[in-house]
Design a protein around this motif. Structure first.
Motif, PDB file in Angstrom:
ATOM      1  N   UNK A   1       0.852  -1.184   0.000  1.00 36.08           N
ATOM      2  CA  UNK A   1       0.000   0.000   0.000  1.00 36.08           C
ATOM      3  C   UNK A   1       0.891   1.238   0.000  1.00 36.08           C
ATOM      4  N   UNK A   2       0.455   2.265  -0.699  1.00 32.98           N
ATOM      5  CA  UNK A   2       1.270   3.482  -0.767  1.00 32.98           C
ATOM      6  C   UNK A   2       0.605   4.622   0.004  1.00 32.98           C
ATOM      7  N   UNK A   3       1.356   5.308   0.811  1.00 35.47           N
ATOM      8  CA  UNK A   3       0.864   6.536   1.470  1.00 35.47           C
ATOM      9  C   UNK A   3       0.085   6.294   2.743  1.00 35.47           C
ATOM     10  N   UNK A   4      -1.065   5.622   2.602  1.00 38.59           N
ATOM     11  CA  UNK A   4      -1.860   5.313   3.793  1.00 38.59           C
ATOM     12  C   UNK A   4      -2.796   4.148   3.496  1.00 38.59           C
ATOM     13  N   UNK A   5      -3.242   3.531   4.558  1.00 38.93           N
ATOM     14  CA  UNK A   5      -4.192   2.425   4.459  1.00 38.93           C
ATOM     15  C   UNK A   5      -5.523   2.937   5.001  1.00 38.93           C
ATOM     16  N   UNK A   6      -6.620   2.642   4.287  1.00 41.58           N
ATOM     17  CA  UNK A   6      -7.945   3.042   4.774  1.00 41.58           C
ATOM     18  C   UNK A   6      -8.679   1.801   5.264  1.00 41.58           C
ATOM     19  N   UNK A   7      -9.142   1.854   6.503  1.00 46.24           N
ATOM     20  CA  UNK A   7      -9.943   0.770   7.081  1.00 46.24           C
ATOM     21  C   UNK A   7     -11.372   1.285   7.194  1.00 46.24           C
ATOM     22  N   UNK A   8     -12.302   0.616   6.533  1.00 46.48           N
ATOM     23  CA  UNK A   8     -13.659   1.162   6.426  1.00 46.48           C
ATOM     24  C   UNK A   8     -14.698   0.060   6.575  1.00 46.48           C
ATOM     25  N   UNK A   9     -15.806   0.372   7.278  1.00 45.94           N
ATOM     26  CA  UNK A   9     -16.953  -0.524   7.404  1.00 45.94           C
ATOM     27  C   UNK A   9     -16.622  -1.860   8.069  1.00 45.94           C
ATOM     28  N   UNK A  10     -15.744  -1.841   9.022  1.00 46.09           N
ATOM     29  CA  UNK A  10     -15.446  -3.035   9.820  1.00 46.09           C
ATOM     30  C   UNK A  10     -16.038  -2.846  11.214  1.00 46.09           C
TER      31      UNK A  10
END
Ligand SMILES: [Zn+2]
Length: 203
Positions: free
Chosen positions: A107-116
């Motif tokens: 992953x580049x830059x940042x990781x997005x964690x969503x809807x968990x």
């Protein structure tokens, strides 16, 4: 040694065993700390195996990361100091898990964690319908320079930061005590595993 130090050091030793059993601090990697009531820090000494820690392997540094007992603290102590200076954390944990190491490279830059649903493990999150951004910083053997990068990010970032990844290295997370910092490690590790499987990279 104060009771406060002994209590926190004992908890850090237990945290090391727990994280080692889960494969998150292999080969003497990782480091842990807790803030004491007098504002100094209890931190793992440099180079110890985190699954076999004793209370004697925990030392004290001041709020600038300088040794208070002549021993050498973990190489990344300044990253702990930075987190305590910007948050209300009372404990910082830094594992080197396989999932965190691989995800940071995929992953580049940042990781997005969503809807968990498990995002509710983090403070102030009360619904799965949210988006948590985990920044990824380039690894740097100059820890002061890396700490400055993290500090700049936290200064400009309007959303709460619950942890961050370092490329090819591992992750940092923290909490209001050692127990909550451990909960955040477990939550991140579960979410990183989910993200790896989504990418078709499961074990
Ligand atoms: Zn590290």
């Amino acid at each position: 040694m104060s009771d406060d130090f002994t209590q926190r050091a004992t908890e850090l030793v237990e945290a090391g065993r727990f994280l080692y059993q889960r494969g998150m601090v292999p080969a003497t990697s990782g480091n842990f700390s807790a803030k004491l009531d007098d504002g100094t820090l209890a931190v793992t000494v440099s180079g110890r195996h985190k699954g076999k820690l004793a209370v004697a392997d925990i030392m004290r540094v001041n709020d600038k990361g300088e040794s208070l007992d002549g021993r050498r603290p973990s190489a990344e102590t300044l990253l702990h100091v930075q987190i305590y200076s910007r948050t209300n954390a009372r404990s910082v944990l830094h594992p080197h898990s396989v999932n965190a190491t691989l995800l940071s490279k995929l992953t580049t830059g940042h990781l997005v964690l969503q809807d968990y649903e498990l995002l509710k493990a983090f403070p102030g999150v009360d619904t799965h319908e949210c988006r948590v951004t985990v920044p990824i910083f380039n690894n740097d053997q100059n820890i002061g320079r890396l700490a400055d990068q993290v500090d700049t990010y936290m200064t400009v970032q309007p959303e709460p930061v619950f942890g961050y990844l370092i490329n090819g290295h591992g992750f940092y997370t923290w909490g209001e005590n050692i127990e909550s910092a451990l909960r955040h490690v477990e939550a991140f590790e579960f979410l990183f595993e989910c993200e790896m499987r989504i990418r078709g990279k499961s074990k």
